[in-house]
Design an enzyme around this catalytic site. Structure first.
Site, PDB file in Angstrom:
ATOM      1  N   SER A  96      96.932  33.004 -42.302  1.00 20.62           N
ATOM      2  CA  SER A  96      97.232  33.799 -43.493  1.00 20.62           C
ATOM      3  C   SER A  96      96.583  33.154 -44.711  1.00 20.62           C
ATOM      4  O   SER A  96      95.617  32.396 -44.572  1.00 20.62           O
ATOM      5  CB  SER A  96      98.744  33.935 -43.666  1.00 20.62           C
ATOM      6  OG  SER A  96      99.045  34.886 -44.658  1.00 20.62           O
ATOM      7  N   ASN A  97      97.061  33.465 -45.891  1.00 16.09           N
ATOM      8  CA  ASN A  97      96.508  32.879 -47.121  1.00 16.09           C
ATOM      9  C   ASN A  97      97.611  32.754 -48.168  1.00 16.09           C
ATOM     10  O   ASN A  97      98.745  33.182 -47.934  1.00 16.09           O
ATOM     11  CB  ASN A  97      95.322  33.719 -47.624  1.00 16.09           C
ATOM     12  CG  ASN A  97      95.735  35.138 -47.951  1.00 16.09           C
ATOM     13  OD1 ASN A  97      96.505  35.375 -48.880  1.00 16.09           O
ATOM     14  ND2 ASN A  97      95.260  36.090 -47.156  1.00 16.09           N
ATOM     15  N   HIS A  98      97.258  32.221 -49.324  1.00 15.84           N
ATOM     16  CA  HIS A  98      98.256  31.877 -50.346  1.00 15.84           C
ATOM     17  C   HIS A  98      98.589  33.004 -51.317  1.00 15.84           C
ATOM     18  O   HIS A  98      99.182  32.747 -52.356  1.00 15.84           O
ATOM     19  CB  HIS A  98      97.780  30.668 -51.155  1.00 15.84           C
ATOM     20  CG  HIS A  98      97.878  29.377 -50.414  1.00 15.84           C
ATOM     21  ND1 HIS A  98      99.072  28.885 -49.937  1.00 15.84           N
ATOM     22  CD2 HIS A  98      96.936  28.494 -50.035  1.00 15.84           C
ATOM     23  CE1 HIS A  98      98.859  27.744 -49.318  1.00 15.84           C
ATOM     24  NE2 HIS A  98      97.563  27.484 -49.356  1.00 15.84           N
ATOM     25  N   SER A  99      98.200  34.237 -51.018  1.00 19.26           N
ATOM     26  CA  SER A  99      98.518  35.330 -51.940  1.00 19.26           C
ATOM     27  C   SER A  99     100.021  35.408 -52.190  1.00 19.26           C
ATOM     28  O   SER A  99     100.814  35.426 -51.243  1.00 19.26           O
ATOM     29  CB  SER A  99      98.023  36.660 -51.364  1.00 19.26           C
ATOM     30  OG  SER A  99      98.530  37.733 -52.125  1.00 19.26           O
TER      31      SER A  99
END
Ligand code: C5P
Length: 219
Positions: free
Chosen positions: A29-32
């Site tokens: 995933s990512n840090h959004s």
């Protein structure tokens, strides 16, 4: 001031990260944080739009009067977006994972004492480009772009490649994911505006103002 000027307009907003499973306990995933997308949804709904917020996993409350559809993967997000059509406008703010594991292990991957496993990735669908290129596309399609260099040039190329009408581009070497403030170039195809640094709510309000202006005078 202009409360209600988006009444009767159906607007799709994507927000948050996507989550791509590797096995039953792991994911990519990512840090959004979802903050910018949720602020956009709130600003549009505040002007009376019927907002469908397709959201990856975030820890934010659903803004008042917004209909939220929760998704995890990019493929789920795309399917959920297509289900909301037809819409008058689409604003893609989600940080969609560019790739997902080529296959999901059915059980937890175990250490073998040999070589570590190699993750093979495949490309995810581009939701913004998909919506922009639909034969019966929304009248207005808006994207966001995070860039680290040559902001204006890369953003204009991206706007054209993805086929969206407007693109808001920010320099992530200055304002990173999870921050409260943002500073963007606003590209419309007719020109470029450098918007001042402001908090994400103010940016969302300014964008909603432009969306309302776009639809003003149309029935
Ligand atoms: O290519 P890049 O990820 O920089 O493009 C960002 C824009 O495209 C954002 O509006 C984002 O929501 C959208 N996007 C998408 N689906 C993808 C990748 C990006 O809708 N797979």
């Amino acid at each position: 001031l202009h409360r209600g000027d988006l009444e009767g307009r159906r607007i799709l907003v994507t927000a948050g990260p996507t989550v791509e499973p590797v096995d039953p306990v792991r994911f990519i995933s990512n840090h959004s944080s979802g903050l910018q997308g949720y602020a956009v949804a709130a600003a549009l709904a505040g002007r009376g739009a019927d907002v469908r917020l397709v959201s990856g996993p975030v820890s934010l409350p659903t803004p008042p009067a917004v209909k939220r559809i929760n998704v995890k993967t990019a493929e789920d997000m795309k399917a959920a977006c297509l289900e909301q059509l037809p819409v008058d406008a689409a604003v893609c703010v989600a940080a969609v994972s560019d790739w997902r594991p080529a296959s999901i292990h059915g059980s937890k991957m175990k250490k073998t004492g040999k070589e570590p496993p190699v993750l093979r990735l495949v490309e995810n669908p581009d939701i913004l480009a998909t919506l922009s290129h639909l034969p019966d596309r929304p009248e207005l399609v808006v994207g966001f772009a995070a860039e680290t260099d040559n902001l204006q040039e890369h953003a204009e190329q991206k706007r054209q490649r993805k086929g969206c009408d407007w693109l808001l581009a920010n320099d992530v070497s200055k304002h990173h994911f999870g921050g409260l403030r943002n500073q963007v170039l606003f590209l419309t195809g007719d020109g470029v505006e450098c918007w001042p640094e402001m908090d994400k709510t103010a940016l969302a309000n300014q964008l909603a103002e432009r969306v309302a202006f776009f639809f003003r005078g149309q029935s």
